[in-house]
Design a protein around this motif. Structure first.
Motif, PDB file in Angstrom:
ATOM      1  N   ASP A  86       0.853  -1.181   0.000  1.00  0.00           N
ATOM      2  CA  ASP A  86       0.000   0.000   0.000  1.00  0.00           C
ATOM      3  C   ASP A  86       0.890   1.232   0.000  1.00  0.00           C
ATOM      4  OD1 ASP A  86      -2.471  -1.395   0.161  1.00  0.00           O
ATOM      5  OD2 ASP A  86      -2.126  -1.729   2.303  1.00  0.00           O
ATOM      6  N   ALA A  87       0.443   2.290  -0.641  1.00  0.00           N
ATOM      7  CA  ALA A  87       1.235   3.514  -0.768  1.00  0.00           C
ATOM      8  C   ALA A  87       0.713   4.585   0.184  1.00  0.00           C
ATOM      9  CB  ALA A  87       1.199   4.022  -2.208  1.00  0.00           C
ATOM     10  N   ASN A  88       1.589   5.067   1.077  1.00  0.00           N
ATOM     11  CA  ASN A  88       1.228   6.173   1.959  1.00  0.00           C
ATOM     12  C   ASN A  88       2.491   6.699   2.637  1.00  0.00           C
ATOM     13  OD1 ASN A  88       1.535   4.712   4.712  1.00  0.00           O
ATOM     14  ND2 ASN A  88       0.099   3.388   3.593  1.00  0.00           N
ATOM     15  N   GLY A  89       2.419   7.937   3.084  1.00  0.00           N
ATOM     16  CA  GLY A  89       3.515   8.502   3.853  1.00  0.00           C
ATOM     17  C   GLY A  89       4.568   9.208   3.022  1.00  0.00           C
ATOM     18  N   PRO A  90       5.685   9.613   3.671  1.00  0.00           N
ATOM     19  CA  PRO A  90       6.772  10.348   3.006  1.00  0.00           C
ATOM     20  C   PRO A  90       7.739   9.394   2.306  1.00  0.00           C
ATOM     21  CG  PRO A  90       7.231  10.151   5.339  1.00  0.00           C
ATOM     22  CD  PRO A  90       5.881   9.491   5.118  1.00  0.00           C
ATOM     23  N   THR A  91       8.976   9.840   2.101  1.00  0.00           N
ATOM     24  CA  THR A  91       9.970   9.070   1.344  1.00  0.00           C
ATOM     25  C   THR A  91      11.277   8.989   2.138  1.00  0.00           C
ATOM     26  OG1 THR A  91       8.979  10.015  -0.667  1.00  0.00           O
ATOM     27  CG2 THR A  91      11.046   8.809  -0.941  1.00  0.00           C
ATOM     28  N   PRO A  92      11.330   8.174   3.196  1.00  0.00           N
ATOM     29  CA  PRO A  92      12.529   8.085   4.033  1.00  0.00           C
ATOM     30  C   PRO A  92      13.619   7.206   3.414  1.00  0.00           C
ATOM     31  CG  PRO A  92      10.854   6.631   4.894  1.00  0.00           C
ATOM     32  CD  PRO A  92      10.227   7.356   3.719  1.00  0.00           C
ATOM     33  N   ILE A 120      18.134  -3.245  -5.914  1.00  0.00           N
ATOM     34  CA  ILE A 120      17.336  -2.483  -6.876  1.00  0.00           C
ATOM     35  C   ILE A 120      16.568  -1.395  -6.132  1.00  0.00           C
ATOM     36  CG2 ILE A 120      15.551  -2.624  -8.646  1.00  0.00           C
ATOM     37  CD1 ILE A 120      16.180  -5.745  -8.615  1.00  0.00           C
ATOM     38  N   LEU A 121      16.849  -0.147  -6.460  1.00  0.00           N
ATOM     39  CA  LEU A 121      16.152   0.992  -5.853  1.00  0.00           C
ATOM     40  C   LEU A 121      15.166   1.561  -6.853  1.00  0.00           C
ATOM     41  CD1 LEU A 121      15.789   3.293  -3.718  1.00  0.00           C
ATOM     42  CD2 LEU A 121      17.717   4.443  -4.841  1.00  0.00           C
ATOM     43  N   LEU A 122      13.925   1.785  -6.413  1.00  0.00           N
ATOM     44  CA  LEU A 122      12.949   2.443  -7.280  1.00  0.00           C
ATOM     45  C   LEU A 122      12.229   3.520  -6.489  1.00  0.00           C
ATOM     46  CD1 LEU A 122       9.716   1.187  -6.763  1.00  0.00           C
ATOM     47  CD2 LEU A 122      11.048  -0.826  -7.339  1.00  0.00           C
ATOM     48  N   SER A 123      12.034   4.685  -7.132  1.00  0.00           N
ATOM     49  CA  SER A 123      11.397   5.810  -6.447  1.00  0.00           C
ATOM     50  C   SER A 123      10.765   6.742  -7.457  1.00  0.00           C
ATOM     51  CB  SER A 123      12.434   6.573  -5.613  1.00  0.00           C
ATOM     52  OG  SER A 123      11.855   7.702  -4.984  1.00  0.00           O
ATOM     53  N   ASP A 124       9.689   7.418  -7.013  1.00  0.00           N
ATOM     54  CA  ASP A 124       9.029   8.406  -7.868  1.00  0.00           C
ATOM     55  C   ASP A 124       9.089   9.805  -7.254  1.00  0.00           C
ATOM     56  OD1 ASP A 124       7.237   8.201  -5.753  1.00  0.00           O
ATOM     57  OD2 ASP A 124       5.459   8.309  -7.042  1.00  0.00           O
ATOM     58  N   GLY A 125       9.945   9.982  -6.226  1.00  0.00           N
ATOM     59  CA  GLY A 125       9.970  11.283  -5.563  1.00  0.00           C
ATOM     60  C   GLY A 125      11.336  11.642  -5.019  1.00  0.00           C
ATOM     61  N   HIS A 126      11.351  12.583  -4.074  1.00  0.00           N
ATOM     62  CA  HIS A 126      12.583  13.070  -3.459  1.00  0.00           C
ATOM     63  C   HIS A 126      12.667  12.564  -2.028  1.00  0.00           C
ATOM     64  CE1 HIS A 126      13.830  16.342  -6.407  1.00  0.00           C
ATOM     65  NE2 HIS A 126      12.694  15.864  -6.912  1.00  0.00           N
ATOM     66  N   PRO A 127      13.873  12.223  -1.542  1.00  0.00           N
ATOM     67  CA  PRO A 127      14.017  11.796  -0.149  1.00  0.00           C
ATOM     68  C   PRO A 127      13.500  12.867   0.805  1.00  0.00           C
ATOM     69  CG  PRO A 127      16.046  11.410  -1.385  1.00  0.00           C
ATOM     70  CD  PRO A 127      15.158  12.234  -2.265  1.00  0.00           C
ATOM     71  N   THR A 128      12.826  12.445   1.858  1.00  0.00           N
ATOM     72  CA  THR A 128      12.312  13.378   2.856  1.00  0.00           C
ATOM     73  C   THR A 128      13.116  13.301   4.150  1.00  0.00           C
ATOM     74  OG1 THR A 128      10.675  11.697   3.492  1.00  0.00           O
ATOM     75  CG2 THR A 128       9.970  13.396   1.939  1.00  0.00           C
ATOM     76  N   ASP A 129      14.200  12.535   4.148  1.00  0.00           N
ATOM     77  CA  ASP A 129      15.110  12.508   5.292  1.00  0.00           C
ATOM     78  C   ASP A 129      16.530  12.703   4.791  1.00  0.00           C
ATOM     79  OD1 ASP A 129      15.565  10.125   4.016  1.00  0.00           O
ATOM     80  OD2 ASP A 129      15.420   8.862   5.803  1.00  0.00           O
TER      81      ASP A 129
END
Length: 225
Positions: A86-92, A120-129
């Motif tokens: 499930d998708a929720n929260g920031p991007t730590p 394998i790293l996958l992300s659609d945003g910017h780190p929030t930490d």
């Protein structure tokens, strides 16, 4: 002792660890659904591989509301499904880097006889930490620095600089997914590559992938191993 027991003990682990961004933005445009489907297919393909040379193991670390071992590193043929994401929260992302470094350095989980891990790293945003310190620890630690690192930039809002720095394989630069279909195709290409590597006489060879965003799901993805 049966022949099956001997083969299982003789095969060296080939760890594959997925660092998956499950922040709130992944709920948009079918991204989290595509990731769930891609992981299910990856597990199925890995489980079907023989274990004469290498035993593929899969682990899944998610980062969103929390950082957690969604799937502890497990031999693929023993995985009985993966709980849906499930998708929720920031991007730590920084905390996820620290967690995967701990995992890679743990000799009880990944023994010294294991083949070079794939992360394998996958992300659609910017780190929030803070991720710079954790990334430096990952890149410089004794065992984690030897892992092959791949990264997938999803959509137009991903931090390409961070993801590009994460990748350390000259044959596999930063990959891009423009839509949900590309996520599935990327995982399909990586799955094919890892499976071929597990059958190779030299499973420690670098992962080399030919992946083209926009390919149809039924198109054959070229592989150079």
């Amino acid at each position: 002792m049966t022949i099956g027991d001997f083969v299982a003990k003789a095969a060296k682990p080939l760890p594959v660890i997925v660092l998956a961004d499950v922040s709130g933005s992944m709920a948009q445009d079918g991204k989290i659904e595509a990731l769930n489907d891609a992981l299910k297919s990856m597990v199925s393909s890995f489980a079907e591989e023989g274990r004469l040379n290498a035993e593929i193991q899969l682990g899944l670390i998610t980062f969103g509301m929390t950082v957690r071992d969604h799937l502890p590193l497990t031999p693929a043929h023993k995985i009985d499904g993966i709980q849906r994401l499930d998708a929720n929260g920031p991007t730590p992302m920084g905390a996820a880097f620290d967690r995967v470094t701990q995992l890679l350095e743990d000799k009880e989980i990944i023994p010294s006889r294991a083949y070079r891990p794939v992360v394998i790293l996958l992300s659609d945003g910017h780190p929030t930490d803070d991720m710079r310190g954790p990334f430096e620890r990952l890149a410089s630690s004794e065992r984690a620095s030897k892992a092959t690192r791949l990264s997938l930039s999803i959509g137009s809002d991903a931090n390409e600089a961070v993801l590009r720095d994460f990748s350390n394989d000259p044959e596999a630069p930063l990959f891009f997914a423009h839509d949900a279909k590309d996520i599935r195709n990327f995982f399909r290409a990586v799955t094919m590559s890892v499976c071929a590597r597990s059958r190779s006489a030299k499973p420690n060879s670098p992962v080399k992938i030919e992946y083209r965003p926009g390919d149809d799901d039924d198109d054959l993805l070229e592989l150079d191993l």
